[in-house]
Design a protein around this motif. Structure first.
Motif, short mmCIF file in Angstrom:
data_model
loop_
_atom_site.label_atom_id
_atom_site.label_comp_id
_atom_site.label_asym_id
_atom_site.label_seq_id
_atom_site.Cartn_x
_atom_site.Cartn_y
_atom_site.Cartn_z
N ILE A 119 0.84 -1.21 0.00
CA ILE A 119 0.00 0.00 0.00
C ILE A 119 0.87 1.25 0.00
O ILE A 119 0.62 2.20 -0.75
CB ILE A 119 -0.97 0.00 1.21
CG1 ILE A 119 -1.98 -1.14 1.02
CG2 ILE A 119 -1.67 1.34 1.36
CD1 ILE A 119 -2.98 -1.29 2.15
N TRP A 130 -4.11 6.97 -6.29
CA TRP A 130 -4.39 5.92 -5.30
C TRP A 130 -5.42 6.36 -4.27
O TRP A 130 -6.38 5.63 -3.99
CB TRP A 130 -3.08 5.50 -4.61
CG TRP A 130 -3.31 4.47 -3.53
CD1 TRP A 130 -3.35 4.70 -2.19
CD2 TRP A 130 -3.60 3.08 -3.72
NE1 TRP A 130 -3.62 3.53 -1.52
CE2 TRP A 130 -3.77 2.52 -2.43
CE3 TRP A 130 -3.70 2.25 -4.85
CZ2 TRP A 130 -4.06 1.17 -2.25
CZ3 TRP A 130 -3.99 0.91 -4.65
CH2 TRP A 130 -4.17 0.39 -3.37
N GLN A 181 -9.16 -0.11 -4.76
CA GLN A 181 -7.82 -0.32 -4.19
C GLN A 181 -7.53 -1.81 -4.04
O GLN A 181 -6.44 -2.29 -4.34
CB GLN A 181 -7.69 0.38 -2.83
CG GLN A 181 -7.64 1.90 -2.94
CD GLN A 181 -7.37 2.61 -1.63
OE1 GLN A 181 -7.46 2.01 -0.56
NE2 GLN A 181 -7.08 3.90 -1.71
#
Lengths: 225, 225
Positions: free
Chosen positions: B6, B16, B24
């Motif tokens: 991440i 993002w 995501q």
């Protein structure tokens, strides 16, 4: 009058129905129907912040100028084609300028850059349209790149003459060697030499100020060998 | 591990934080960290439907091949640069194919085309990113077009040698004339002749398989006259 405009815009802008009422009003109040005469300049990259151009009738030609004043034709647009590079002042990742001129008398719908900017801020469909037009121009320019890098000048010239005859709707072209050279980004001498070769092969007939195509089949053959 | 991913994705993908949780997850579950050795092929336009490539380290080179097998380098990407032309199978307005290879060992994050397609369907920020990357590549290619059409081969070769020295971090280049010719889309003979001229002018020193730059100042001068 407004109703006519709306009908036209529905036709010209694929994203029209996806605009909010406010966004539609923005376009209606700021868009312009413009007419240009053959040869007239529509957009001069370095100075102008024009906007999105949609061709309603006629043909526009986009050209790229070197610092030393040489030019090459990048692409031609007609018949509902859209140019957003004329709105490059608001596209921060476009780092080059192009000029645009009317190749034939034309009618154009112009959405000013400022409005383009506002529409792009949040509307997914306008953004999608922008990405799509950008991809089309990238493809046009890659096609040109392929020609310039990989195709010999005889093929490029044959291709140019056939295209021009198609655009003008006649086999008798009133165009100077200088002008062709500019279109193809080369020197006049190169074009003159090649045209003489074409004449010797009975593909074209040259006289002062005109080039007449007399054998399309042979010119087409050049493209394929 | 997931947390590391991440963090990386936040860094690599400007959009993002604008993705939904589901979007995501889609990226996390389908994205891949890949490693390529120098010279390895990453994407072969005609056959592959690869996806979005983000360069984490190293350099990738995109090249365009003619039908007859000639090639020209279109652009190089490094250091967080993104390639979407490797996902052209889902971009209907891209009508050309490119190849991509590792110019140095590299680490790349790959988002498969199928995921790219899903993200593009509705997310404004992904679309915006796509339009922006498309504009950057269009600018790269226009820069190249300017070089090819308007810049003489001596300037292009000087520029290439200086760039290459910069990329490799050394003035001694292990590269064949054939290879340079391919990069610049010209014939080997043209490069050999020009390199000999550079050698006579004491700008480079040639020996089997290597070209050593011995006067960067002079090479730079070529670019400016």
């Amino acid at each position: 009058m407004i109703n006519n405009d709306i009908e036209l815009l529905k036709e010209l802008l694929p994203f029209w129905n996806k605009l909010s009422i406010d966004e539609q009003k923005l376009v209606l109040n700021n868009g312009n129907l413009l007419r240009f005469k053959k040869g007239q300049s529509i957009h001069e990259g370095g100075h102008d912040c024009t906007g999105i151009l949609v061709v309603i009738s006629g043909i526009i030609r986009s050209l790229f100028l070197s610092e030393s004043g040489k030019e090459i034709t990048l692409f031609r647009l007609l018949d509902r084609d859209t140019c957003i590079l004329s709105s490059s002042c608001i596209l921060r990742d476009i780092t080059f300028d192009i000029n645009i001129e009317a190749e034939k008398d034309c009618e154009i719908y112009l959405i000013p850059s400022e409005i383009h900017k506002q529409l792009c801020k949040s509307n997914f469909y306008v953004k999608d349209f922008e990405a799509q037009i950008m991809a089309s121009r990238l493809s046009d320019i890659m096609w040109l790149m392929e020609q310039v890098v990989f195709m010999s000048m005889d093929k490029r010239l044959a291709n140019f003459l056939l295209e021009q005859a198609d655009i003008e709707g006649t086999d008798k072209l009133y165009i100077t060697h200088e002008n062709i050279a500019k279109n193809l980004g080369t020197a006049r001498e190169v074009i003159t030499r090649m045209l003489k070769y074409f004449q010797n092969e009975d593909m074209v007939s040259l006289s002062r100020g005109t080039i007449e195509i007399i054998d399309k089949g042979k010119l087409n053959q050049i493209l394929n060998y």
